[in-house]
Design an enzyme around this catalytic site. Structure first.
Site, PDB file in Angstrom:
ATOM      1  N   HIS A 203       0.797  -1.234   0.000  1.00 20.79           N
ATOM      2  CA  HIS A 203       0.000   0.000   0.000  1.00 20.79           C
ATOM      3  C   HIS A 203       0.827   1.279   0.000  1.00 20.79           C
ATOM      4  O   HIS A 203       0.278   2.366  -0.164  1.00 20.79           O
ATOM      5  CB  HIS A 203      -0.932   0.036   1.212  1.00 20.79           C
ATOM      6  CG  HIS A 203      -0.206   0.337   2.493  1.00 20.79           C
ATOM      7  ND1 HIS A 203       0.479  -0.609   3.192  1.00 20.79           N
ATOM      8  CD2 HIS A 203      -0.038   1.498   3.177  1.00 20.79           C
ATOM      9  CE1 HIS A 203       1.021  -0.075   4.275  1.00 20.79           C
ATOM     10  NE2 HIS A 203       0.736   1.199   4.286  1.00 20.79           N
TER      11      HIS A 203
HETATM   12  C1  UD1 Z   1      -1.572   6.113   5.361  1.00 21.35           C
HETATM   13  C2  UD1 Z   1      -0.209   6.639   5.835  1.00 21.35           C
HETATM   14  C3  UD1 Z   1       0.825   5.531   5.700  1.00 21.35           C
HETATM   15  C4  UD1 Z   1       0.381   4.284   6.408  1.00 21.35           C
HETATM   16  C5  UD1 Z   1      -1.021   3.873   5.951  1.00 21.35           C
HETATM   17  C6  UD1 Z   1      -1.514   2.725   6.786  1.00 21.35           C
HETATM   18  C7  UD1 Z   1       0.165   9.054   5.410  1.00 21.35           C
HETATM   19  C8  UD1 Z   1       0.819  10.059   4.540  1.00 21.35           C
HETATM   20  N1  UD1 Z   1       0.229   7.766   5.001  1.00 21.35           N
HETATM   21  O1  UD1 Z   1      -1.442   5.806   3.988  1.00 21.35           O
HETATM   22  O2  UD1 Z   1       2.047   5.972   6.273  1.00 21.35           O
HETATM   23  O3  UD1 Z   1       1.291   3.252   6.131  1.00 21.35           O
HETATM   24  O4  UD1 Z   1      -1.928   4.968   6.119  1.00 21.35           O
HETATM   25  O5  UD1 Z   1      -2.505   1.994   6.141  1.00 21.35           O
HETATM   26  O6  UD1 Z   1      -0.392   9.406   6.428  1.00 21.35           O
HETATM   27  N2  UD1 Z   1      -8.938   5.115   1.382  1.00 21.35           N
HETATM   28  C9  UD1 Z   1     -10.204   4.572   1.377  1.00 21.35           C
HETATM   29  N3  UD1 Z   1     -10.777   4.292   2.586  1.00 21.35           N
HETATM   30  C10 UD1 Z   1     -10.169   4.514   3.772  1.00 21.35           C
HETATM   31  C11 UD1 Z   1      -8.886   5.066   3.765  1.00 21.35           C
HETATM   32  C12 UD1 Z   1      -8.280   5.361   2.564  1.00 21.35           C
HETATM   33  O7  UD1 Z   1     -10.804   4.354   0.334  1.00 21.35           O
HETATM   34  O8  UD1 Z   1     -10.762   4.220   4.833  1.00 21.35           O
HETATM   35  C13 UD1 Z   1      -8.296   5.373   0.085  1.00 21.35           C
HETATM   36  C14 UD1 Z   1      -8.590   6.763  -0.470  1.00 21.35           C
HETATM   37  O9  UD1 Z   1      -8.679   6.661  -1.851  1.00 21.35           O
HETATM   38  C15 UD1 Z   1      -7.322   7.549  -0.105  1.00 21.35           C
HETATM   39  C16 UD1 Z   1      -6.249   6.475  -0.193  1.00 21.35           C
HETATM   40  O10 UD1 Z   1      -6.888   5.277   0.238  1.00 21.35           O
HETATM   41  O11 UD1 Z   1      -7.082   8.608  -0.969  1.00 21.35           O
HETATM   42  C17 UD1 Z   1      -5.051   6.765   0.660  1.00 21.35           C
HETATM   43  O12 UD1 Z   1      -5.415   7.007   2.012  1.00 21.35           O
HETATM   44  P1  UD1 Z   1      -4.479   7.920   2.955  1.00 21.35           P
HETATM   45  O13 UD1 Z   1      -4.969   7.859   4.343  1.00 21.35           O
HETATM   46  O14 UD1 Z   1      -4.270   9.262   2.353  1.00 21.35           O
HETATM   47  O15 UD1 Z   1      -3.079   7.214   2.876  1.00 21.35           O
HETATM   48  P2  UD1 Z   1      -2.701   5.694   3.033  1.00 21.35           P
HETATM   49  O16 UD1 Z   1      -2.162   5.218   1.739  1.00 21.35           O
HETATM   50  O17 UD1 Z   1      -3.792   4.943   3.677  1.00 21.35           O
HETATM   51  N1  UDP Z   2      -3.590  -5.106   9.016  1.00 20.21           N
HETATM   52  C1  UDP Z   2      -4.873  -5.609   9.222  1.00 20.21           C
HETATM   53  N2  UDP Z   2      -5.603  -5.971   8.123  1.00 20.21           N
HETATM   54  C2  UDP Z   2      -5.131  -5.882   6.850  1.00 20.21           C
HETATM   55  C3  UDP Z   2      -3.814  -5.380   6.664  1.00 20.21           C
HETATM   56  C4  UDP Z   2      -3.076  -4.988   7.764  1.00 20.21           C
HETATM   57  O1  UDP Z   2      -5.320  -5.722  10.363  1.00 20.21           O
HETATM   58  O2  UDP Z   2      -5.854  -6.224   5.908  1.00 20.21           O
HETATM   59  C5  UDP Z   2      -2.798  -4.686  10.198  1.00 20.21           C
HETATM   60  C6  UDP Z   2      -1.489  -5.408  10.353  1.00 20.21           C
HETATM   61  O3  UDP Z   2      -1.679  -6.631  11.052  1.00 20.21           O
HETATM   62  C7  UDP Z   2      -0.655  -4.403  11.129  1.00 20.21           C
HETATM   63  C8  UDP Z   2      -1.168  -3.068  10.628  1.00 20.21           C
HETATM   64  O4  UDP Z   2      -2.436  -3.337  10.032  1.00 20.21           O
HETATM   65  O5  UDP Z   2      -0.923  -4.505  12.517  1.00 20.21           O
HETATM   66  C9  UDP Z   2      -0.236  -2.493   9.611  1.00 20.21           C
HETATM   67  O6  UDP Z   2      -0.816  -1.383   9.024  1.00 20.21           O
HETATM   68  P1  UDP Z   2      -0.528  -0.930   7.539  1.00 20.21           P
HETATM   69  O7  UDP Z   2       0.139  -2.008   6.791  1.00 20.21           O
HETATM   70  O8  UDP Z   2      -1.784  -0.365   7.002  1.00 20.21           O
HETATM   71  O9  UDP Z   2       0.450   0.328   7.749  1.00 20.21           O
HETATM   72  P2  UDP Z   2       1.997   0.517   8.093  1.00 20.21           P
HETATM   73  O10 UDP Z   2       2.347  -0.351   9.238  1.00 20.21           O
HETATM   74  O11 UDP Z   2       2.771   0.226   6.855  1.00 20.21           O
HETATM   75  O12 UDP Z   2       2.086   1.972   8.415  1.00 20.21           O
END
Ligand code: UD1
Ligand code: UDP
Length: 352
Positions: A203
């Site tokens: 992601h």
């Molecule tokens: C964010 C964090 C990243 C973290 C990740 C965990 C920042 C800059 N990035 O990235 O460090 O690893 O969360 O998962 O803060 N979206 C949905 N539904 C949701 C959430 C997101 O559809 O509930 C989609 C939207 O299209 C959105 C995209 O995901 O634009 C990205 O979401 P965003 O929270 O901006 O960043 P992440 O990639 O989730």
């Molecule tokens: N995780 C989860 N369901 C999923 C994918 C990840 O519960 O489908 C959990 C995972 O076990 C870990 C956390 O989400 O505890 C990691 O978050 P993510 O990979 O979104 O972000 P990052 O750690 O890279 O910031």
């Protein structure tokens, strides 16, 4: 003590679960949920499964470009900090919600507690790197998960109130591992054999926002016959659709919606290998003693590489394939504390 905690994204809910449990034994905690993540399977499910107290404030900020998303958080969090006058503001990790909370508090002279401080990839093209550097530099208490994180802070002349307490995600795994085994039916539902599949999560913006990286990743997966289960982050789903990239050439692939934490722990524990760009998942692979292949050019969790438990594969097709195929014999020394990080940090703040 009155602590205001700012949460917003999936990994922060998981980190908050063990800390809130200990914190609330003696202190008052209020939770602000910025709404950065908002889908049921990216947010609510974790509050329910992990018994995280309901947020006191829901900001509903949602998705958007960095400036808009962070700016809206700043405005809304500021109002709450002014009203609540907490003793501390607590943030986790390195998301936009982390930075927004830390910046507001520092400007209002509310001491910031940063959990998972000191991590560095040394790649400032990552939004996470900017968020964590800024947050560390305005924090009053810096709770690090590893000695490397402590050393990184020292290199930036941050030495006051820096503690290696171990990793709160390890606390969470130890607390929930057995429960996951009891409750999760994710293997049966998806027809998965124990140790008969690879688990994939991708992601990070550095991959999803780069068409060539995504093409390489899919091409590498198309050359692996083993069953692959991929709980797909919404960012990745949206990006693949916008690129018009299809998954039909990847054999034995099961793409599923993001899963809850108990299902995720079960998938991790029973995978043959874990292939990921997630920070949290790299560590959980280590806790579960399952070999990990990280599809990134850097990792913050360098200790796992030294143990041979994690392979930093980069993003070329050849290297990803070589990483997945490589046989490893990791040592899995205890690198992330003893599973009592949450107790330690609360005691350290109490005895300040
Ligand atoms: C964010 C964090 C990243 C973290 C990740 C965990 C920042 C800059 N990035 O990235 O460090 O690893 O969360 O998962 O803060 N979206 C949905 N539904 C949701 C959430 C997101 O559809 O509930 C989609 C939207 O299209 C959105 C995209 O995901 O634009 C990205 O979401 P965003 O929270 O901006 O960043 P992440 O990639 O989730
Ligand atoms: N995780 C989860 N369901 C999923 C994918 C990840 O519960 O489908 C959990 C995972 O076990 C870990 C956390 O989400 O505890 C990691 O978050 P993510 O990979 O979104 O972000 P990052 O750690 O890279 O910031």
């Amino acid at each position: 003590m009155k602590i205001l905690t700012v949460l917003g994204a999936r990994p922060q809910f998981i980190k908050a679960a063990p800390v809130s449990r200990v914190l609330r034994e003696k202190h008052t905690e209020l939770i602000i949920h910025t709404g950065q993540h908002y889908d049921n399977n990216m947010s609510d499910i974790f509050f329910e499964e992990l018994n995280i107290p309901k947020p006191d404030y829901l900001l509903g900020v949602g998705s958007g470009n960095h400036g808009k998303q962070t700016g809206e958080m700043l405005q809304k969090i500021e109002e709450i900090v002014l009203k609540e006058e907490p003793d501390y503001l607590l943030v986790y990790g390195d998301t936009n919600s982390t930075l927004a909370g830390a910046l507001v508090a520092a400007k209002l002279h509310v001491p910031v507690i940063h959990i998972e401080a000191g991590l560095r990839s040394f790649n400032k093209l990552m939004p996470e790197e900017i968020n964590r550097i800024m947050t560390d530099h305005v924090s009053e208490y810096l709770f690090c998960p590893t000695d490397t994180a402590v050393a990184n802070l020292k290199n930036e002349n941050i030495t006051r109130n820096v503690y290696n307490i171990g990793d709160v995600m390890y606390d969470a795994v130890l607390y929930n591992r057995e429960l996951a085994e009891e409750k999760s039916d994710v293997l049966a539902v998806n027809g998965l054999e124990k140790k008969g599949f690879h688990l994939i999560t991708i992601h990070r913006a550095e991959n999803t926002d780069d068409l060539q990286n995504m093409k390489n990743i899919l091409e590498a997966f198309s050359k692996i016959d083993t069953v692959k289960v991929w709980p797909m982050h919404p960012r990745t789903k949206n990006k693949l659709a916008s690129y018009g990239l299809e998954l039909k050439d990847i054999p034995n692939l099961r793409v599923i919606d993001p899963v809850g934490y108990l299902d995720m722990l079960t998938l991790e524990a029973n995978a043959q290998k874990i292939i990921t760009d997630s920070g949290g998942v790299q560590k959980e692979a280590y806790f579960m003693k399952v070999p990990c292949v990280t599809i990134r050019e850097q990792t913050e969790w360098v200790e796992t590489l030294e143990e041979d438990a994690n392979i930093l594969a980069g993003t070329s097709v050849e290297k990803i394939l070589a990483g997945i195929k490589k046989e490893v014999t990791p040592s899995y020394r205890e690198l992330f504390g003893d599973g009592k990080a949450s107790q330690k940090l609360v005691e350290l703040i109490e005895n300040r």
